[in-house]
Design a protein around this motif. Structure first.
Motif, PDB file in Angstrom:
ATOM      1  N   THR A  18       0.829  -1.211   0.000  1.00 17.33           N
ATOM      2  CA  THR A  18       0.000   0.000   0.000  1.00 17.33           C
ATOM      3  C   THR A  18       0.859   1.256   0.000  1.00 17.33           C
ATOM      4  N   VAL A  19       1.895   1.277   0.839  1.00 14.43           N
ATOM      5  CA  VAL A  19       2.791   2.434   0.887  1.00 14.43           C
ATOM      6  C   VAL A  19       3.510   2.605  -0.451  1.00 14.43           C
ATOM      7  N   SER A  20       3.929   1.484  -1.046  1.00 12.88           N
ATOM      8  CA  SER A  20       4.678   1.552  -2.309  1.00 12.88           C
ATOM      9  C   SER A  20       3.820   2.095  -3.446  1.00 12.88           C
ATOM     10  N   SER A 147      -3.153  18.033  -0.035  1.00 13.10           N
ATOM     11  CA  SER A 147      -3.142  17.070   1.053  1.00 13.10           C
ATOM     12  C   SER A 147      -4.370  16.167   0.996  1.00 13.10           C
ATOM     13  N   SER A 148      -5.532  16.759   0.787  1.00 12.17           N
ATOM     14  CA  SER A 148      -6.772  15.976   0.712  1.00 12.17           C
ATOM     15  C   SER A 148      -6.761  15.032  -0.485  1.00 12.17           C
ATOM     16  N   VAL A 189      -6.730  -3.249   9.287  1.00  7.67           N
ATOM     17  CA  VAL A 189      -6.579  -2.572   7.995  1.00  7.67           C
ATOM     18  C   VAL A 189      -6.832  -1.075   8.148  1.00  7.67           C
ATOM     19  N   ALA A 190      -7.883  -0.725   8.908  1.00  7.11           N
ATOM     20  CA  ALA A 190      -8.196   0.694   9.121  1.00  7.11           C
ATOM     21  C   ALA A 190      -7.067   1.412   9.847  1.00  7.11           C
ATOM     22  N   LEU A 191      -6.495   0.763  10.865  1.00  5.20           N
ATOM     23  CA  LEU A 191      -5.378   1.367  11.600  1.00  5.20           C
ATOM     24  C   LEU A 191      -4.173   1.588  10.688  1.00  5.20           C
ATOM     25  N   ALA A 192      -3.921   0.632   9.805  1.00  3.30           N
ATOM     26  CA  ALA A 192      -2.791   0.771   8.877  1.00  3.30           C
ATOM     27  C   ALA A 192      -3.003   1.954   7.939  1.00  3.30           C
ATOM     28  N   TYR A 193      -4.225   2.089   7.421  1.00  4.39           N
ATOM     29  CA  TYR A 193      -4.515   3.230   6.553  1.00  4.39           C
ATOM     30  C   TYR A 193      -4.409   4.549   7.322  1.00  4.39           C
ATOM     31  N   THR A 199       0.341  10.350   8.411  1.00  5.43           N
ATOM     32  CA  THR A 199       1.696  10.746   7.999  1.00  5.43           C
ATOM     33  C   THR A 199       1.635  11.797   6.902  1.00  5.43           C
ATOM     34  N   ILE A 200       0.765  11.564   5.907  1.00  7.97           N
ATOM     35  CA  ILE A 200       0.611  12.543   4.827  1.00  7.97           C
ATOM     36  C   ILE A 200       0.120  13.877   5.384  1.00  7.97           C
ATOM     37  N   SER A 201      -0.883  13.824   6.272  1.00 12.10           N
ATOM     38  CA  SER A 201      -1.405  15.058   6.874  1.00 12.10           C
ATOM     39  C   SER A 201      -0.328  15.787   7.653  1.00 12.10           C
ATOM     40  N   GLY A 202       0.489  15.043   8.402  1.00 17.15           N
ATOM     41  CA  GLY A 202       1.554  15.660   9.189  1.00 17.15           C
ATOM     42  C   GLY A 202       2.593  16.341   8.315  1.00 17.15           C
TER      43      GLY A 202
END
Length: 215
Positions: A18-20, A147-148, A189-193, A199-202
């Motif tokens: 997912t990150v990749s 960001s959104s 799965v929700a926690l991973a997302y 991270t993106i928001s930060g």
């Protein structure tokens, strides 16, 4: 916890997947979005027409349909043997580029027209005016919607799991097929997302603070 611990390697592979795909699709979307935004405000009519067609077509095409075309049509016609990961990244990146283009174009429109006119009076070309004068001033306006859009891209990456791309949605399907309770599976799965999206928001909040102007 046993759902996660007993299949941690599969969960880890899904999270990395997912990150990749999010990272690769983001690069594709940002590059294409900036280029197409330049086309949309270009003084050359054919480039404006191309940019308008690109945005209109991709924004109004369901992402699942775009994945279907990219996965089953593109390899048959253009690039046989291309991996599912690359095809999924292209589909997600192309789709998101249309939204990034419009966000960037909106930011460009907030820059006073006199800035571009002053640059032209100094003999600067359109690419120089756009890259050196207009875009740096538009960046502060573009960051919040960007960001959104990238957070939405992260969540849209779940569709790639239905097209043979290893990611978190694929791990959820595997756990469901093995008979595990769906509630804790979806919780992990929700926690991973959430980790990825926070991270993106930060990162974007940090960028906004660094570029904010005192009023």
């Amino acid at each position: 916890m046993n759902v996660l611990l007993d299949h941690f390697s599969d969960f880890r592979d899904g999270f990395i997947g997912t990150v990749s795909i999010t990272a690769v699709s983001t690069v594709i979307a940002l590059v294409l979005g900036l280029v197409i935004a330049g086309f949309r405000v270009s003084p050359i009519p054919p480039l404006r027409w191309f940019g308008t067609a690109w945005v209109t077509l991709l924004r109004n095409t369901p992402l699942t349909l775009l994945f279907l075309v990219t996965t089953f049509v593109v390899p048959e016609i253009l690039f046989p043997g291309m991996s599912a990961f690359v095809l999924g990244s292209l589909a997600l990146g192309f789709y998101t580029s249309s939204f990034i283009c419009e966000a960037v174009r909106s930011g460009i429109n907030t820059v006073p027209l006199g800035q571009a006119e002053a640059a032209r009076s100094l003999g600067m070309t359109f690419p120089q005016t756009l890259s050196l004068i207009v875009l740096p001033q538009a960046t502060r306006t573009v960051l919040p919607p960007l960001s959104s859009i990238l957070i939405a891209l992260t969540k849209n990456s779940a569709i790639a799991g239905a097209f043979s791309v290893t990611e978190l949605f694929g791990w959820q399907k595997l756990m469901g097929e093995e008979g595990y309770d769906i509630v804790p599976v979806f919780l992990w799965v929700a926690l991973a997302y959430l980790v990825v999206t926070f991270t993106i928001s930060g990162v974007f909040r940090l960028l906004e603070r660094r570029m904010e102007v005192a009023r």
